[in-house]
Design a protein around this motif. Sequence first.
Motif: not given
Lengths: 185, 399
Positions: B69-78, B125-128, B150-154, B332-336
């Motif tokens: 449900q997120l966009h981009g490479m960053m995870t909102p802190s909450d 950086t990511f944390l997983e 879903g146990q990964t965030s950036q 890193t975000r990817f798309s096709l």
Amino acid sequence: MQPTIPIFCLTLWSLSSQSFSELPQFHLGTPATDQEVAKWNTAIRPDGKGLPPGSGTPPDGHRIYQQRCQYCHGIDGQGGPNDKLVGRVSEDHFPFAEKDAPRKTIGNYWPWATTVFDYIRRTMPYTEPGSLSDNEVYALTAYLLHLNSIIPENFILSATTLPDIVMPARNRFVSDNRLEKQEIR
Amino acid sequence: MNDERRIGRRTFLKSAVISTAGYASASLIADIRQPGLPACEQGTRSPFEQLRKRVGGQMLTYASTPIHQLHGMMTPSDLHFERSHSGTPAISPDSYKLLIHGLVENSLTFTLAELKRFPSCSRITFLECSGNCQDYFKKGPQTTPQELAGQTSQSEWTGVALPTLLRETGLKSKAKWLLAEGGDAALMTRSIPLGKALDDAMICYAQNGEAIRPEQGYPVRLLLPGWEGSSCVKWLRRLEVGDKPWMTREETAKYTEPLLNNTARQFSFVMDARSVITSPVYPAQLEKGWHEIRGLAWSGRGSIKRVEVSVDGGDHWQPATLHGPVLDKAHTRFSLPWHWQGKDTLLLSRVTDSTGYRQPWVKELVAVRGIGSLHYHNNGIIGWRVKSDGCVYYEPVVG
């Protein structure tokens, strides 16, 4: 910006003292007092470094276990709502990578007895860690080792006897080697 | 596109005005607006956006990020994923201190204010969690990427480089390992090789521009870029320097992978490369026509070199577009773009990182390591089945 700090080869895991000593010093921080260090310096190593004075036996541990542990870990460590603490596998086989592998327990998977002491003292009972005396931790460790058929019932567990205990899984553990090659490991 | 959107918004505002103010006679072409809410001290998400972590574990010790449900490479802190071994402690920044001792020249304590006086550094950086995707075989078709992976965030993490602190304490020549200890109820501990500590380890006090969230280790956590989350000890209170690992419960009983040759792999810190499609996924319902296949890829070994997507179950692979910045050890975000004709098919993605390592099929992992080892570090290729009615389902790719 990435921190500009020296890069070392990860697989060597060794310190290049030269570049390290070239880092600037800022003289911040306060010298730690002996009491400050002693209060937090509680981790136990496999060689027994860090084990406190005290002792306990499996029957002592059994009594404490019934009061403080059983409602989460089941009668005789057989598992309750939380982890099963007892179980062995045959000596010549370590079946945990296989399908329908048995549950990992102190008796079949933990390589060091010192870890049992360290973990109970550090983290258990789950709702009140830190509330056990060192003698109680020795006794509970002795009880769990006895339930796993690793020590006899009359064993007196202490800083001298604990590090000599050889766990069934002692020689099973190998360090990560995934980065040595590109292939799937 | 822009025009359409403006018309839509006008119509919406207009009908709001009509219904709230009761201007039944308002002309249909009038564009009467009202001022919105005043500026506020603290922003919140739009009430139309209901994003939630998914909490789980018998002791409620984890929560997963809604990556689909997120966009981009960053995870909102909450929404950063959570994993702890005894819940989130409440630690006052005023009484906080970090103790560094053991095989050092000078044992020192640092207050939070002192840590902030050192030269600072930041990195994205990511944390997983190494247990991410541990239910790969157990999950049914009605599984979202959040539930599976879903146990990964950036985040952008800010703090002081660990070598800077170790330079203050000095290191004895026998120093080889560090013990990192948290100040949570469990006093969580992990042994860390000194090489990593002197490479890129950070002692962090900030996440995405503000103090670290309580669930992420407030006030201070260890960050080991690219390494499994459990080694990045939160609520960090103590670093002991030693010559051998301590063999804590979290590096023996847990976070180790039994292998088929009667051994178990230990200190498997590095997170291998993984990619996951985040759209379209369960519970999407597709219409025929254009869709953008989107996802995230990352590797603890380096940066992302290539992501390939298959829209036919692996018979053909196409390169996906990588969306910059493509950072070292970062999501890193990817798309096709993809035109769906209405046929049943399986969507897959696979990543190759800057070291040449490629994301494996799960069957390769099972063959090399054994299925019982995949509780941790299961980075196998993930599938999404598109049914001819447009429903999308999770599909483990085991064949």
